[in-house]
Motif scaffolding. Sequence first.
Motif, PDB file in Angstrom:
ATOM      1  N   VAL A   1      34.049  -7.957 -13.152  1.00 39.63           N
ATOM      2  CA  VAL A   1      33.443  -8.239 -11.846  1.00 39.63           C
ATOM      3  C   VAL A   1      34.470  -8.851 -10.907  1.00 39.63           C
TER       4      VAL A   1
ATOM      5  N   ALA B   1      36.694  -6.120  -9.634  1.00 40.10           N
ATOM      6  CA  ALA B   1      36.051  -4.984  -8.928  1.00 40.10           C
ATOM      7  C   ALA B   1      36.273  -5.085  -7.424  1.00 40.10           C
TER       8      ALA B   1
ATOM      9  N   GLY C   1      29.339   0.312 -13.430  1.00 41.99           N
ATOM     10  CA  GLY C   1      29.385  -0.042 -12.025  1.00 41.99           C
ATOM     11  C   GLY C   1      29.041   1.194 -11.227  1.00 41.99           C
TER      12      GLY C   1
ATOM     13  N   GLY D   1      25.096  -2.226  -8.850  1.00 44.88           N
ATOM     14  CA  GLY D   1      26.094  -3.271  -9.078  1.00 44.88           C
ATOM     15  C   GLY D   1      26.369  -3.308 -10.568  1.00 44.88           C
ATOM     16  N   PRO D   2      26.964  -4.375 -11.079  1.00 44.06           N
ATOM     17  CA  PRO D   2      27.206  -4.454 -12.518  1.00 44.06           C
ATOM     18  C   PRO D   2      25.901  -4.285 -13.299  1.00 44.06           C
ATOM     19  N   THR D   3      25.895  -3.327 -14.207  1.00 47.30           N
ATOM     20  CA  THR D   3      24.672  -2.956 -14.924  1.00 47.30           C
ATOM     21  C   THR D   3      24.987  -2.759 -16.400  1.00 47.30           C
TER      22      THR D   3
ATOM     23  N   TRP E   1      32.766   0.779 -16.913  1.00 51.43           N
ATOM     24  CA  TRP E   1      33.869  -0.167 -16.972  1.00 51.43           C
ATOM     25  C   TRP E   1      34.235  -0.492 -18.407  1.00 51.43           C
TER      26      TRP E   1
ATOM     27  N   ASP F   1      30.828   2.977  -9.621  1.00 50.96           N
ATOM     28  CA  ASP F   1      31.917   3.953  -9.723  1.00 50.96           C
ATOM     29  C   ASP F   1      32.072   4.525 -11.133  1.00 50.96           C
TER      30      ASP F   1
END
Length: 200
Positions: free
Chosen positions: A197, A200, A172, A66-68, A177, A174
């Motif tokens: 977020v 997303a 993310g 997830g968001p990292t 970001w 993908d």
Amino acid sequence: MTKMIAWIASAATLVGLAAALGFVMLAPPRQCGSSSVAGGMAEIGGPFTLVNNKGEQVTERDVITGPTLVYFGFTYCPDVCPLDLARNAEVVDILSENGIDLTPVFISVDPERDTPMVLADYVSVMHPKMIGLTGTAAQVDTAVKAYKAYAQKNGDGADYVMDHTTFSYLMGPDGMWEFFRRDVPAEEMAETIACFVDQA
């Protein structure tokens, strides 16, 4: 004649609304950040295999779910790393208060000294959610290159330091970001990350 004018006015209004709707639908999505990276952000990040602070071998798919927020540094860093990681930990807490789950990750560029046990102590002080990663010199080098980062040993003996990139990378599943320089305040980072977020 009055009906004709009313009809023309209604038609013109409908055409205007349709044009406005079309403009909104065709307009590019709002950009949450203003950074630009040579070659494009999609090229930042990539596969890696490292060892976490629990001694487990992990890949980027295990870590970036997830968001990292990814940061490269080393535990013997005298000032820059602790300040940057403290800022990143504050961002995690700000976002948590707003219902956003952000994972902070610390990748050591000093695998010679930063064992999983050393990292476990270090990240537990920084933030309970922080994940520490290390590995062999080759594994760490692969991660550094994937992020187009920089790390170089400076000095000899036990008191050497590591020169390294000080960006914090917002990742993310993908890809990247955004990235943040170390002079960006925690509140500003949190606002930008929340925007990504939401989109997303």
